[in-house]
Design an enzyme around this catalytic site. Structure first.
Site, PDB file in Angstrom:
ATOM      1  N   THR A  12       0.861  -1.188   0.000  1.00 33.55           N
ATOM      2  CA  THR A  12       0.000   0.000   0.000  1.00 33.55           C
ATOM      3  C   THR A  12       0.900   1.242   0.000  1.00 33.55           C
ATOM      4  OG1 THR A  12      -0.166   0.088   2.423  1.00 33.55           O
ATOM      5  CG2 THR A  12      -1.829  -1.221   1.248  1.00 33.55           C
ATOM      6  N   GLY A  13       0.408   2.302  -0.638  1.00 28.44           N
ATOM      7  CA  GLY A  13       1.266   3.478  -0.817  1.00 28.44           C
ATOM      8  C   GLY A  13       2.438   3.143  -1.724  1.00 28.44           C
ATOM      9  N   GLY A  14       2.195   2.269  -2.692  1.00 30.85           N
ATOM     10  CA  GLY A  14       3.286   1.778  -3.552  1.00 30.85           C
ATOM     11  C   GLY A  14       3.595   2.664  -4.744  1.00 30.85           C
ATOM     12  N   SER A  16       4.757   5.767  -4.695  1.00 33.68           N
ATOM     13  CA  SER A  16       5.795   6.794  -4.497  1.00 33.68           C
ATOM     14  C   SER A  16       6.718   6.404  -3.348  1.00 33.68           C
ATOM     15  CB  SER A  16       5.146   8.161  -4.186  1.00 33.68           C
ATOM     16  OG  SER A  16       4.445   8.100  -2.960  1.00 33.68           O
ATOM     17  N   GLY A  17       7.801   7.151  -3.224  1.00 33.61           N
ATOM     18  CA  GLY A  17       8.675   7.080  -2.056  1.00 33.61           C
ATOM     19  C   GLY A  17       9.132   5.673  -1.687  1.00 33.61           C
ATOM     20  N   ILE A  18       8.972   5.357  -0.412  1.00 33.67           N
ATOM     21  CA  ILE A  18       9.460   4.081   0.132  1.00 33.67           C
ATOM     22  C   ILE A  18       8.710   2.899  -0.500  1.00 33.67           C
ATOM     23  CG2 ILE A  18       9.574   2.700   2.254  1.00 33.67           C
ATOM     24  CD1 ILE A  18       9.935   5.445   3.766  1.00 33.67           C
ATOM     25  N   GLY A  19       7.412   3.050  -0.708  1.00 32.45           N
ATOM     26  CA  GLY A  19       6.620   1.966  -1.306  1.00 32.45           C
ATOM     27  C   GLY A  19       7.070   1.662  -2.724  1.00 32.45           C
ATOM     28  N   SER A 139       7.728   4.426  12.374  1.00 30.73           N
ATOM     29  CA  SER A 139       8.539   5.641  12.252  1.00 30.73           C
ATOM     30  C   SER A 139       9.426   5.778  13.481  1.00 30.73           C
ATOM     31  CB  SER A 139       7.645   6.884  12.171  1.00 30.73           C
ATOM     32  OG  SER A 139       8.445   8.065  12.282  1.00 30.73           O
ATOM     33  N   TYR A 152       0.674  11.973  14.878  1.00 31.49           N
ATOM     34  CA  TYR A 152       1.443  11.077  14.010  1.00 31.49           C
ATOM     35  C   TYR A 152       2.227  10.066  14.847  1.00 31.49           C
ATOM     36  CZ  TYR A 152       4.866   9.734  10.401  1.00 31.49           C
ATOM     37  OH  TYR A 152       5.658   9.033   9.521  1.00 31.49           O
TER      38      TYR A 152
END
Ligand code: NDP
Length: 248
Positions: A12-14, A16-19, A139, A152
């Site tokens: 999930t969140g794939g 951009s960025g880390i994903g 995090s 957060y």
């Protein structure tokens, strides 16, 4: 034979960025990868960049909507039948002291980072094969008490403890669940918070290894936790922070 040949992983969140870096790493090791995120255009640009053909599935999904998460799992089931790994990575950050947090921001952060993570894990379970592995993205801030991060940080601590608590439940089924906790990683999220070069340099100076992290640094740890190389590790957290937590 590549390490992830014949294995399917959902991220999930794939888009951009880390994903996205994790999708690239796993595809490079032979996996079939499904990526989910809210923005269809971002997913389609990611698919173009990854160039993985029929080894990649994109599924527009808002993980804060439990019904959408169910539809995501149905799409993955139709595409692949089984899942061998899940990287629960979708997340948002809204920073500010408690007095300035609006109800809408509280709901956005908590419904995405905590509720979304829980529903992703819960609804992926029926698809996960024995030997399956789940990795949650926490995090470093879950371990710090900064005035600007109450919502957060509380949510990310919940995510890490979700991995700890579910390990006992899933272990007897042969499924592992762990967390990675990134430090300062240069992605859209980081650059949206540390906007100026001075702020980025102030972050860098705190890191004993002397550099900000790249998404690929986290992708390597996720790949390890998803692979059989970590087959006796569950309920754990790996900090990928260049030494930030021990040093601050
Ligand atoms: P990005 O902003 O690049 O990635 C976040 C991803 O999450 C985006 O692809 C976004 O796609 C997706 N996303 C956000 N909300 C939702 C939602 N409701 N449903 C589905 N997808 C969603 O930043 P990062 O790569 O840095 O963030 C990835 C994870 O790493 C997050 O969980 C973040 O908290 C964590 N992290 C990052 C750190 C850093 O320094 N970068 C440090 C510590 C943790 P879209 O907008 O299309 O939905």
């Amino acid at each position: 034979m590549a390490e992830f040949d014949g294995r399917t992983v959902l991220i999930t969140g794939g888009g951009s960025g880390i994903g996205l870096a994790t999708a690239r790493t796993l595809l490079g090791s032979g996996a079939r990868v499904a990526i989910a995120g809210r923005d269809p255009r971002r997913l389609s640009e990611a698919a173009d960049e990854l160039g993985a053909g029929d080894r990649l599935l994109t599924v527009p999904t808002d993980v804060s909507d439990p019904d959408a998460v169910t539809r995501l799992m149905n799409a993955v089931l139709t595409w692949s039948g089984l899942l061998h790994g899940v990287f629960v990575n979708a997340g948002v950050a809204v920073f500010g002291p408690a007095s300035s947090v609006s109800d809408d921001d509280y709901d956005l952060v908590t419904n995405t980072n905590v509720r979304g993570a829980f529903h992703t894990v819960q609804r992926a379970l029926p698809l996960l094969s024995e030997g399956g592995s789940i990795v949650l993205n926490g995090s470093w801030l879950a371990h710090r008490g900064l005035a600007a991060t109450p919502v957060y940080a509380a949510g990310k601590a919940a995510v890490i403890n979700l991995a700890r608590s579910m390990a006992a439940d899933l272990g007897p089924r042969g499924i592992r669940i762990n967390a990675v906790s990134p430090g300062y990683i240069v992605t859209d999220m980081f650059l949206g918070i540390a906007k100026s070069s001075e702020e980025q340099e102030a972050c860098r100076r705190q890191v004993p290894l002397g550099r900000l992290g790249a998404p690929e640094d986290v992708a390597q740890a996720v790949s390890f936790l998803l692979s059989p190389r970590s087959s006796y590790i569950t309920g754990q957290e790996i900090l990928v922070d260049g030494g930030l937590i021990p040093a601050t």
